[in-house]
Design a protein around this motif. Structure first.
Motif, PDB file in Angstrom:
ATOM      1  N   HIS A 306      -2.975   0.997  -2.258  1.00 36.78           N
ATOM      2  CA  HIS A 306      -2.492  -0.368  -2.017  1.00 36.78           C
ATOM      3  C   HIS A 306      -0.968  -0.339  -1.962  1.00 36.78           C
ATOM      4  CE1 HIS A 306      -6.499  -2.036  -2.873  1.00 36.78           C
ATOM      5  NE2 HIS A 306      -6.530  -1.210  -3.904  1.00 36.78           N
ATOM      6  N   LYS A 307      -0.425  -1.266  -1.189  1.00 36.58           N
ATOM      7  CA  LYS A 307       1.024  -1.399  -1.041  1.00 36.58           C
ATOM      8  C   LYS A 307       1.343  -2.865  -0.816  1.00 36.58           C
ATOM      9  CE  LYS A 307       4.815   0.178   1.947  1.00 36.58           C
ATOM     10  NZ  LYS A 307       5.161   1.030   3.103  1.00 36.58           N
ATOM     11  N   VAL A 308       2.172  -3.445  -1.696  1.00 40.52           N
ATOM     12  CA  VAL A 308       2.514  -4.871  -1.616  1.00 40.52           C
ATOM     13  C   VAL A 308       4.028  -5.010  -1.733  1.00 40.52           C
ATOM     14  CG1 VAL A 308       2.122  -7.170  -2.557  1.00 40.52           C
ATOM     15  CG2 VAL A 308       0.323  -5.443  -2.735  1.00 40.52           C
ATOM     16  N   TYR A 309       4.636  -5.646  -0.739  1.00 38.05           N
ATOM     17  CA  TYR A 309       6.081  -5.895  -0.770  1.00 38.05           C
ATOM     18  C   TYR A 309       6.345  -7.166  -1.579  1.00 38.05           C
ATOM     19  CZ  TYR A 309      10.831  -6.871   0.822  1.00 38.05           C
ATOM     20  OH  TYR A 309      12.176  -7.137   0.880  1.00 38.05           O
ATOM     21  N   LEU A 310       7.257  -7.090  -2.563  1.00 37.53           N
ATOM     22  CA  LEU A 310       7.461  -8.181  -3.518  1.00 37.53           C
ATOM     23  C   LEU A 310       8.852  -8.799  -3.454  1.00 37.53           C
ATOM     24  CD1 LEU A 310       5.582  -6.745  -6.621  1.00 37.53           C
ATOM     25  CD2 LEU A 310       4.766  -8.351  -4.890  1.00 37.53           C
ATOM     26  N   LYS A 311       9.687  -8.441  -2.482  1.00 38.44           N
ATOM     27  CA  LYS A 311      10.948  -9.123  -2.158  1.00 38.44           C
ATOM     28  C   LYS A 311      12.088  -8.906  -3.144  1.00 38.44           C
ATOM     29  CE  LYS A 311       8.529 -12.872   0.194  1.00 38.44           C
ATOM     30  NZ  LYS A 311       8.363 -14.318   0.290  1.00 38.44           N
ATOM     31  N   SER A 312      11.797  -8.685  -4.419  1.00 36.18           N
ATOM     32  CA  SER A 312      12.851  -8.520  -5.420  1.00 36.18           C
ATOM     33  C   SER A 312      12.824  -7.107  -5.972  1.00 36.18           C
ATOM     34  CB  SER A 312      12.667  -9.523  -6.570  1.00 36.18           C
ATOM     35  OG  SER A 312      12.654 -10.850  -6.096  1.00 36.18           O
ATOM     36  N   GLN A 313      13.965  -6.660  -6.500  1.00 38.89           N
ATOM     37  CA  GLN A 313      14.003  -5.363  -7.161  1.00 38.89           C
ATOM     38  C   GLN A 313      13.161  -5.416  -8.425  1.00 38.89           C
ATOM     39  OE1 GLN A 313      18.130  -4.374  -7.715  1.00 38.89           O
ATOM     40  NE2 GLN A 313      18.375  -3.673  -5.608  1.00 38.89           N
ATOM     41  N   LEU A 314      12.335  -4.396  -8.633  1.00 36.04           N
ATOM     42  CA  LEU A 314      11.331  -4.401  -9.694  1.00 36.04           C
ATOM     43  C   LEU A 314      11.773  -3.491 -10.837  1.00 36.04           C
ATOM     44  CD1 LEU A 314       8.251  -4.027  -7.324  1.00 36.04           C
ATOM     45  CD2 LEU A 314       9.433  -6.119  -8.011  1.00 36.04           C
ATOM     46  N   ASN A 315      11.614  -3.975 -12.076  1.00 31.73           N
ATOM     47  CA  ASN A 315      12.076  -3.242 -13.251  1.00 31.73           C
ATOM     48  C   ASN A 315      10.961  -2.622 -14.078  1.00 31.73           C
ATOM     49  OD1 ASN A 315      14.786  -3.787 -12.744  1.00 31.73           O
ATOM     50  ND2 ASN A 315      14.780  -5.667 -13.948  1.00 31.73           N
TER      51      ASN A 315
END
Length: 385
Positions: A306-315
């Protein structure tokens, strides 16, 4: 946010803009949850952990030094607690026996009462674990035991019920072949199940295993991977290997029993910030600065699931441990429901849109401009051939 949209999420991700994102992998859909309704970088999510109620409650550690309690069933923030002391952001967050455990960059580890009725502004316990902390990790088998590590801050194991001194303090490795001191930079820790051993990954691309029962305090095994700093690590479901990620988005599985490389995973384009394996399935969740959540299959056949683009930098992230989520029926999406979008503006897309609306010059104007430039280039008195 509706409760149904929160119940169907398989992964929870903390972002640099202060948004807690719940991701449904079946629908490739992400839901945004914020206490104030607007993203704020002052509330960037630095740490996540499950609460006392299992996977129905999430503790969210933010950059403004508040710990928020999020109800994963209702999809709402219930309460929050301010945890002052020390400097920097949260490097670890845990809960044990009605208490909240926090640790920050400057090395202040504090234990707080997590009861609404008996909440006190003063901590129950405070420990100084040393400056430059990179990670504080709780032992899943003994919730009152935590480990800390950092830059020029060697691995230490603390028993919060015994004393204010570490029960184990790692010793630096021997000098190199030039007889120079080897710098310390431990980035992440994991407790090995069924033993007292710990495994760490370093900013100098090393994976080390420590055994507190052993007479020596130095690592009992060491392996290296790549050439770039390792930033995150997680245990595989079998407990015989770890998966590490570095600053260039490379993922690798290393057998810490023999210190050999078992395989690599592809797909990431930025620094890895969070890794977690499913406790029973061969699945790995990863996130980082490329703003994409990925789920890899780590057993043959290896590959991206799976691959989901989430728009914000992820921590950071939390992966649900339920076993049957792949077979769960998909929830019907309302036709008129518009998925929530991040309200943060993107200057790049705004400039691209403005450039697209700009009127292009006609062909006649272009030819006239070229003729004018040619005349200017000719010197006075020169004749054309």
């Amino acid at each position: 946010m509706a409760a149904t949209s929160a119940l169907g999420n398989h992964v929870w991700v903390g972002t640099e803009t202060g948004i807690l994102k719940g991701v449904n992998l079946q629908r490739k859909h992400a839901s945004n949850f914020t206490p104030s309704g607007q993203p704020r970088r002052e509330e960037a999510v630095n740490a996540l952990c499950w609460g006392a109620g299992g996977e129905t409650q999430i503790l969210v550690g933010c950059a403004d030094r508040t710990v928020k309690h999020f109800n994963a069933e209702e999809g709402t923030f219930q309460r929050q607690r301010h945890c002052p002391g020390g400097e920097g952001t949260f490097r670890g967050l845990a809960q044990a026996d009605g208490t909240l455990i926090t640790c920050v960059d400057s090395g202040i580890l504090r234990v707080w009462c997590d009861d609404d009725k008996e909440a006190s502004p003063d901590p129950l316990l405070e420990l100084k674990v040393g400056p430059g902390v990179c990670r504080m990790r709780q032992d899943p088998a003994h919730t009152h035991v935590v480990a800390t590590c950092g830059k020029e801050n060697a691995l230490k194991v603390w028993d919060l019920q015994r004393s204010e001194q570490p029960v184990f303090r790692a010793k630096n490795v021997r000098n190199d072949w030039l007889d120079l001191r080897v710098p310390i930079w431990d980035q992440d820790i994991q407790f090995l199940p069924g033993s007292q051993k710990l495994v760490t990954c370093t900013g100098y691309h090393q994976v080390r295993v420590y055994d507190p029962v052993s007479p020596q305090r130095r690592p009992v095994l060491e392996a290296t991977y790549g050439e770039y700093p390792l930033t995150a690590m997680t245990l595989t479901p079998e407990g015989n290997s770890v998966i590490v990620g570095n600053t260039h988005g490379q993922l690798a599985e290393i057998d810490f029993r023999q210190g050999r490389l078992l395989g690599c995973l592809k797909g990431l384009a930025g620094s890895v910030r969070g890794l977690q394996c499913h406790p029973s399935k061969p699945l790995l969740a990863s996130c980082g600065l490329d703003r994409v959540l990925r789920i890899h299959r780590i057993r043959n056949p290896r590959g991206l699931e799976h691959k989901v683009y989430l728009k914000s930098q992820l921590n950071c992230l939390l992966l649900s441990s339920r076993d049957n989520w792949e077979n769960e029926p998909q929830e019907p999406q309302e036709p008129n429901m518009v998925p929530p979008e991040d309200t943060e503006t993107d200057e790049l897309w705004a400039s691209l849109e403005a450039a697209a609306k700009r009127k292009l010059p006609s062909l006649d104007q272009t030819q006239e401009t070229l003729q004018t430039r040619r005349k200017k280039k000719k010197r006075p008195g020169s004749t054309s051939p």
